[in-house]
Design a protein around this motif. Structure first.
Motif, PDB file in Angstrom:
ATOM      1  N   UNK A  71      64.234  10.373  35.213  1.00 53.24           N
ATOM      2  CA  UNK A  71      63.461  10.802  36.153  1.00 53.24           C
ATOM      3  C   UNK A  71      62.472   9.645  36.737  1.00 53.24           C
ATOM      4  N   UNK A  72      62.142   8.780  36.139  1.00 55.70           N
ATOM      5  CA  UNK A  72      61.229   7.633  36.154  1.00 55.70           C
ATOM      6  C   UNK A  72      61.876   6.735  37.240  1.00 55.70           C
ATOM      7  N   UNK A  73      63.163   6.402  36.977  1.00 58.10           N
ATOM      8  CA  UNK A  73      63.857   5.726  37.913  1.00 58.10           C
ATOM      9  C   UNK A  73      64.063   6.169  39.463  1.00 58.10           C
ATOM     10  N   UNK A  74      64.586   7.742  39.274  1.00 54.45           N
ATOM     11  CA  UNK A  74      64.855   8.500  40.707  1.00 54.45           C
ATOM     12  C   UNK A  74      63.319   8.303  41.220  1.00 54.45           C
ATOM     13  N   UNK A  75      62.379   8.629  40.546  1.00 55.14           N
ATOM     14  CA  UNK A  75      61.068   8.636  41.294  1.00 55.14           C
ATOM     15  C   UNK A  75      60.749   7.123  42.047  1.00 55.14           C
ATOM     16  N   UNK A  76      60.869   6.205  41.138  1.00 46.83           N
ATOM     17  CA  UNK A  76      60.899   5.036  41.675  1.00 46.83           C
ATOM     18  C   UNK A  76      61.577   4.516  42.933  1.00 46.83           C
ATOM     19  N   UNK A  77      62.946   4.861  42.804  1.00 44.69           N
ATOM     20  CA  UNK A  77      63.847   4.661  43.897  1.00 44.69           C
ATOM     21  C   UNK A  77      63.446   5.473  45.178  1.00 44.69           C
ATOM     22  N   UNK A  78      63.176   6.768  44.911  1.00 41.93           N
ATOM     23  CA  UNK A  78      62.780   7.375  46.142  1.00 41.93           C
ATOM     24  C   UNK A  78      61.395   6.939  46.887  1.00 41.93           C
ATOM     25  N   UNK A  79      60.574   6.431  45.842  1.00 38.11           N
ATOM     26  CA  UNK A  79      59.050   5.913  46.430  1.00 38.11           C
ATOM     27  C   UNK A  79      59.752   4.685  47.153  1.00 38.11           C
ATOM     28  N   UNK A  80      60.561   3.801  46.747  1.00 40.52           N
ATOM     29  CA  UNK A  80      60.960   2.651  47.434  1.00 40.52           C
ATOM     30  C   UNK A  80      61.766   3.046  48.939  1.00 40.52           C
ATOM     31  N   UNK A  81      62.376   4.075  48.721  1.00 35.89           N
ATOM     32  CA  UNK A  81      63.359   4.095  49.872  1.00 35.89           C
ATOM     33  C   UNK A  81      62.302   4.822  51.063  1.00 35.89           C
ATOM     34  N   UNK A  82      61.693   5.883  50.575  1.00 37.92           N
ATOM     35  CA  UNK A  82      60.857   6.692  51.764  1.00 37.92           C
ATOM     36  C   UNK A  82      59.427   6.597  51.556  1.00 37.92           C
ATOM     37  N   UNK A  83      59.130   5.930  50.724  1.00 38.44           N
ATOM     38  CA  UNK A  83      57.592   6.035  50.323  1.00 38.44           C
ATOM     39  C   UNK A  83      56.969   7.126  49.402  1.00 38.44           C
ATOM     40  N   UNK A  84      56.199   6.863  48.563  1.00 38.13           N
ATOM     41  CA  UNK A  84      55.603   7.717  47.389  1.00 38.13           C
ATOM     42  C   UNK A  84      54.831   8.944  48.129  1.00 38.13           C
ATOM     43  N   UNK A  85      54.355   8.761  49.420  1.00 42.92           N
ATOM     44  CA  UNK A  85      53.552   9.916  50.012  1.00 42.92           C
ATOM     45  C   UNK A  85      54.572  10.932  50.636  1.00 42.92           C
ATOM     46  N   UNK A  86      55.765  10.712  50.279  1.00 45.71           N
ATOM     47  CA  UNK A  86      56.824  11.834  50.509  1.00 45.71           C
ATOM     48  C   UNK A  86      57.234  12.478  49.280  1.00 45.71           C
ATOM     49  N   UNK A  87      56.541  12.336  48.095  1.00 44.81           N
ATOM     50  CA  UNK A  87      56.809  12.554  46.956  1.00 44.81           C
ATOM     51  C   UNK A  87      56.012  13.696  46.425  1.00 44.81           C
ATOM     52  N   UNK A  88      56.658  14.862  45.884  1.00 50.46           N
ATOM     53  CA  UNK A  88      55.874  15.989  45.297  1.00 50.46           C
ATOM     54  C   UNK A  88      56.324  15.779  43.739  1.00 50.46           C
ATOM     55  N   UNK A 115      52.891  10.794  33.419  1.00 49.07           N
ATOM     56  CA  UNK A 115      51.381  10.785  34.447  1.00 49.07           C
ATOM     57  C   UNK A 115      51.346   9.338  34.584  1.00 49.07           C
ATOM     58  N   UNK A 116      51.738   8.228  33.734  1.00 50.22           N
ATOM     59  CA  UNK A 116      51.714   6.824  33.916  1.00 50.22           C
ATOM     60  C   UNK A 116      52.465   6.257  35.017  1.00 50.22           C
ATOM     61  N   UNK A 117      53.619   6.975  35.253  1.00 48.99           N
ATOM     62  CA  UNK A 117      54.726   6.720  36.290  1.00 48.99           C
ATOM     63  C   UNK A 117      53.922   7.082  37.644  1.00 48.99           C
ATOM     64  N   UNK A 118      53.461   8.138  37.602  1.00 48.87           N
ATOM     65  CA  UNK A 118      52.932   8.869  38.789  1.00 48.87           C
ATOM     66  C   UNK A 118      51.613   7.958  39.503  1.00 48.87           C
ATOM     67  N   UNK A 119      50.899   7.434  38.305  1.00 50.76           N
ATOM     68  CA  UNK A 119      49.995   6.241  38.875  1.00 50.76           C
ATOM     69  C   UNK A 119      50.351   4.952  39.539  1.00 50.76           C
ATOM     70  N   UNK A 120      51.570   4.574  38.619  1.00 51.85           N
ATOM     71  CA  UNK A 120      52.192   3.151  38.898  1.00 51.85           C
ATOM     72  C   UNK A 120      52.522   3.333  40.419  1.00 51.85           C
ATOM     73  N   UNK A 121      53.257   4.643  40.740  1.00 53.16           N
ATOM     74  CA  UNK A 121      54.043   4.804  41.866  1.00 53.16           C
ATOM     75  C   UNK A 121      53.230   5.174  43.028  1.00 53.16           C
ATOM     76  N   UNK A 122      51.614   5.487  42.548  1.00 52.72           N
ATOM     77  CA  UNK A 122      50.834   6.011  43.572  1.00 52.72           C
ATOM     78  C   UNK A 122      51.274   7.381  44.158  1.00 52.72           C
ATOM     79  N   UNK A 123      51.766   8.061  43.353  1.00 46.56           N
ATOM     80  CA  UNK A 123      52.041   9.532  43.975  1.00 46.56           C
ATOM     81  C   UNK A 123      50.821  10.311  44.219  1.00 46.56           C
ATOM     82  N   UNK A 124      50.481  10.724  45.028  1.00 42.81           N
ATOM     83  CA  UNK A 124      49.102  11.550  45.330  1.00 42.81           C
ATOM     84  C   UNK A 124      49.286  13.166  45.020  1.00 42.81           C
ATOM     85  N   UNK A 125      50.498  13.544  45.001  1.00 42.48           N
ATOM     86  CA  UNK A 125      50.696  15.122  44.896  1.00 42.48           C
ATOM     87  C   UNK A 125      51.531  15.314  43.461  1.00 42.48           C
TER      88      UNK A 125
END
Lengths: 656, 656
Positions: free
Chosen positions: B353-370, B388-398
């Motif tokens: 799930x960490x990798x998926x979140x990173x890929x989605x963040x790179x593809x469409x931006x972490x502002x599109x991630x909940x 929690x660390x991943x969320x911080x690293x990827x700057x996921x706000x939600x």
């Protein structure tokens, strides 16, 4: 030639992917045939490994395994002539996919020896085998993905088609017979004939060529799935062949598989219906095998030859055949699972789940059913009582009423921490609690599988919740329109007594009588299904027909006036009136909604369970769908404009 | 011939099923080309309607729509030469499926006129069009399901192959050019050559024939999906063609589509990589288009003709290419949805799930991630902190932490009314609450789609809960083995800084350092994933290779000793040691478990979401699976016995 020869047509229940089972059964039947003095026993196409095994065909070890079975079967042919279908592989050559070459083959052995074939050595293949030429690659058939066509080998080896199709010559008690072996689709050559008939006197016709080359009779081994009307089409095919050949025509022994195979997304029934055609191209019905039943039919070839009659056979109505196909589909799916599962059925009190429960009860017995009704405050006393009545009628012993409101509340509470819940999402919460939290878990707890109770119209429109009522291990009525669901419910009640509560079944105009229960999802108050039953069903049938119709066709029919429109769609003027289809603007808006909605819901079908196939195009891997939205074509836009212009924006078609 | 001619290679991002979008884009690019004095503009195969549209190809109205686009494009060719791919239909003839005939075609217009072709009238087809001969029907390709091969038309019309493949002759400013038009697979004729080359001097070779018939250059329009190594294979193909033809060889303009199309169960990326091969068969890399980018490359034909160099190109490593393909897959899938969804990602704290979140963040931006973490008492503080660390690293706000224990209890309570809950069912309750009750509902609430975070090994073994973590709208890493998941995580951290918490990434021997978190489902206490990472991945790669390997092959390799076995599987002796594969009995038991388990879990894959395809065989509709259980073949049984006999029941392969 009038010497007695006893022929056994063995309508095997072929288990796809289970050579060990098929082989054992074949060996048993061969022994049985010998003990009853059968001279020649015939098994279906792909009898050893099954037909629909998917990409397992690409595995060399699987093909080696099946080839090894040939040696065992050859040994078993001591004292008998044995014909059956299996793969033939040639690792020295390649398919066009770059993998080793595979043919869909018919084998013929006698007394442990392959029968000589006059042309095989020229073609570089051994005796005792012939290959399928015509490879179906439509609907759920992927033959060209896996197999190499005989006709391509023939061309590759520079042999003429007329020379290539030769009967096998063999002797029984000193008498010689020329047997023309053919496989399934080779009988259906009309759509293929153009490619190979340029500059030829004789059109391409494998069966005709076999006869012209001296075949005394034709054997056609098949793995031909059931579709409504197939038998009539086959009769017509044989009749047309008989007309071509006239007095030259010879009897045809047709041996088809029975049982059920699957392609992942569809459960496909093979009806069997093995039979004999006499020299006039007529079926001799007294030797026709039962539908869907494993059976060994024995006939003396001299009786076939003597048969001079033109026979008639009354066929069962379409829905009766579909009912039987579904029953067979559930049974064989059940058998495939090898572990006698319970069937977890959620009963809403509506007609779809009632029909599914009835079908499962008929197929495997109601003692294998665990039913439940999962109400919230939106569920009426009426639907709950209908569910309970059905349980009583079907004598289901395990039935749970589990109100889910508290669970819904708990779920809602947690979700609300992230924001407000829109109405549709709130409805879906309930459906998901039912489908996933309760029913799928009941399956896990009680050694069960969950049924999906959706019909084809719901599946098309995505009128079901993903991870809710889209769930299941098998969708028994997923290829029936709602019209068919209602009709099958009526038929069942007529035949078996009132099993399905009559209040959920409308009359033929889709009107529910005063105490009736019109279809509703009961996910909010006063909810009613948005479908125009009968009319939308007819649209769906047109859209999923073998020759696909589209919204453009519907508009063209509409332009020609109500009578033409109703006739093309097969609906009554009463239904046209009922749904006010004469309101042009509303009619077009509804057609656009219908078309868009079908396309929009592909994502649900991607994740939906296997559907028992009973139509000419079922959702699953019969209809292959890519995800993209529908946008109107130029033609659609023009037609829409014409219709709106001609009939006036709020014009009424009936006034023109 | 050395006259200047400016050629535009237009690497179009083709939207499948959206002719209105493709047409508009093509018209814009044609205008752009005219304004920059381009003489000839080339678009890819099936540029107008897209390639992978499934059974929409069977709809007459769809095909009519695309044919109508031809008239518009023909009009647009005023003052330019226009080449592009689209369907051609001939309603007077039939395909072998009995439906109207469809060809996969290349069109060529100049100044609003179709270019004359010397043979088309003999073939009964209009000028300005040529058809694809070789129709791929493997993997996710279903060309033979839809299209009629040119080569069959040629045979049907009694025209010789040598005569049929002719270049189009056209003039630019009074100079004549012979253009050899070909479509995609026609370049890859080696596996098809046998059928048509019997009794011929020249082997079947569409491109070679075009050159021998005077083509000054070849245009190949393609819709060729990305696979690792395809470019090298194409270079080799061209090189081998160049060797055949030697000094006769002419330049090749290769125009491929980019973007993403899907077949329902797979998301398939088209890499583009449009390029030019010079007369020596070498790519002129300075004119090579970027991977995955819509681009218009302009080159003067005289420059191509002058190019004499042999060029070399350093290709990106495999996993970098896969990373790019996934990013592109997510982006285009996102674009296809037209409504800018949010991405609902459940973060377990594990690597997938960490990798998926990173890929989605790179593809469409972490502002599109909940994102959310949904713990129970079985989830360690460690995994929660990793999430929690991943969320911080990827700057996921939600980001929501939603403990689900109460909901699990409520669900359990209700289910217990029907009996006791076995351990596995209890685990599944939690996974389903996460996947369905929370994540899928969050998607419904927040205008979102849920990601499926499974990797290929989990998907193969069904190590995921149906209606739980099997859920999702897209599976970005569903075609990566666990080995690749770890490696991609390492690569990402190396390239972008430590985004993925390092404690979830093992070293190259799959050892987790002291504070590391070995993969666990955390559905009960002390649970650990049962997979032998690295080794099981290698088995899976062998099983799903283009040339499928099977357990029988694995046993044969094993028989030849550890070094051979390790080499064939591509694993290290360290890994062999780590998993004690030398324990013969355990090794075989594990192999049987692995094989059976893959087959047993087809039912989950039937209901799983679309997988972004990055291997030579992805689950979905690339690998086509029928449901049936695995049983050992004769060969497997023999090999097993030999190995157990030779090495002793508890024998150790390393002792032999």
């Amino acid at each position: 030639m009038n010497k007695k020869m006893k022929i056994g047509l063995c309508q095997l229940n072929v288990k796809a992917g289970r050579p060990e089972k098929n082989l054992q059964k074949m060996l048993e039947l061969i022994e049985q045939a010998k003990s009853t003095q059968i001279d020649m026993i015939i098994f279906p196409e792909m009898a050893v490994g099954g037909y629909l095994v998917g990409d397992v065909w690409l595995e060399e070890s699987w093909c080696d395994y099946l080839m090894e079975c040939n040696s065992i079967l050859q040994e078993a042919s001591e004292g008998i002539i044995l014909i059956y279908g299996n793969i033939f592989i040639d690792k020295s050559k390649r398919n066009t996919d770059g993998r080793f070459r595979k043919y869909n083959a018919a084998y013929i052995f006698q007394n442990k020896q392959p029968i000589n074939h006059p042309v095989n050595s020229t073609l570089g293949i051994p005796n005792g085998v012939s290959f399928k030429s015509l490879l179906p690659n439509y609907r759920y058939f992927d033959d060209k993905r896996y197999f190499y066509p005989f006709i391509d080998l023939v061309q590759e080896m520079g042999v003429s088609i007329e020379k290539a199709y030769q009967p096998f010559k063999l002797s029984v008690d000193g008498k010689y017979y020329n047997i023309g072996l053919s496989i399934c689709e080779d009988m259906w050559y009309e759509d293929y004939s153009r490619i190979y008939n340029k500059n030829r006197q004789i059109p391409y016709n494998p069966l005709g060529t076999l006869v012209r080359n001296g075949a005394d009779f034709i054997v056609n081994i098949s793995s031909s799935p059931w579709t409504f009307g197939k038998e009539q089409a086959r009769d017509n095919r044989i009749q047309s062949l008989q007309k071509d050949l006239n007095s030259q025509f010879v009897p045809v022994y047709y041996v088809n598989a029975c049982g059920v195979q699957n392609n992942g997304k569809n459960i496909i029934t093979f009806d069997g219906g093995s039979t004999i055609y006499n020299q006039f191209g007529s079926q001799i019905f007294e030797y026709r095998a039962e539908d869907f039943q494993e059976q060994l039919i024995t006939v003396d070839h001299s009786i076939t030859l003597k048969d001079r009659g033109i026979h008639y056979h009354r066929r069962k109505p379409k829905l009766t055949q579909k009912y039987e196909a579904i029953i067979q589909g559930i049974r064989s799916f059940d058998e495939m699972m090898d572990w006698k599962p319970n069937y977890i059925i959620g009963l809403s009190g509506g007609v779809d789940s009632s029909l599914v429960a009835t079908l499962v009860a008929h197929a495997v017995g109601s003692d294998r059913i665990i039913a439940s009704n999962l109400p919230t405050e939106y569920n009426s006393a009426k639907t709950r009582s209908s569910a309970a009545k059905l349980v009583e009628n079907l004598k289901i012993n395990r039935y749970y009423e589990l109100p889910i409101s508290e669970l819904v509340q708990e779920n809602t509470k947690l979700l609300e921490k992230t924001g407000a819940i829109p109405s549709l999402a709130a409805e879906n919460i309930q459906a998901k609690i039912r489908g996933t939290s309760i029913l799928s878990n009941l399956a896990g707890m009680h050694n069960g599988v969950m049924t999906n109770n959706g019909n084809k119209l719901e599946i098309a429109l995505g009128y079901a919740t993903l991870y809710g009522d889209v769930n299941g291990a098998i969708a028994p009525i997923g290829d029936l329109t709602k019209t068919e669901v209602f009709q099958m419910a009526r038929d069942i009640n007529q035949q078996f007594g009132e099993l399905i509560p009559p209040e959920v079944i409308p009359d033929e105009n889709f009107t529910f009588t005063k105490d009736g229960i019109p279809p509703t999802a009961e996910l909010k108050h006063n909810q009613l299904d948005p479908m125009k039953f009968g009319y939308h069903d007819a649209l769906l049938v047109a859209f999923t027909d073998y020759q696909k119709k589209t919204p453009e066709d519907i508009l063209r029919w509409y332009q020609k006036g109500e009578p033409f429109f109703c006739e093309k769609l097969g609906i009554t003027p009463t239904l046209f009136e009922k749904y006010q289809l004469g309101d042009v603007k509303a009619f077009i808006a509804d057609l656009e909604w219908f078309t868009k909605t079908i396309r929009k819901n592909i994502f649900k079908r991607i994740q939906s369970p296997p559907i028992v196939l009973v139509s000419k195009s079922a959702y699953g891997f019969d209809i292959r769908e890519s995800q993209f939205v529908w946008t109107p074509s130029f033609a659609f836009q023009r037609l829409k404009k014409q219709i709106l212009d001609n009939f006036g924006i709020n014009g009424n078609i009936t006034h023109v």
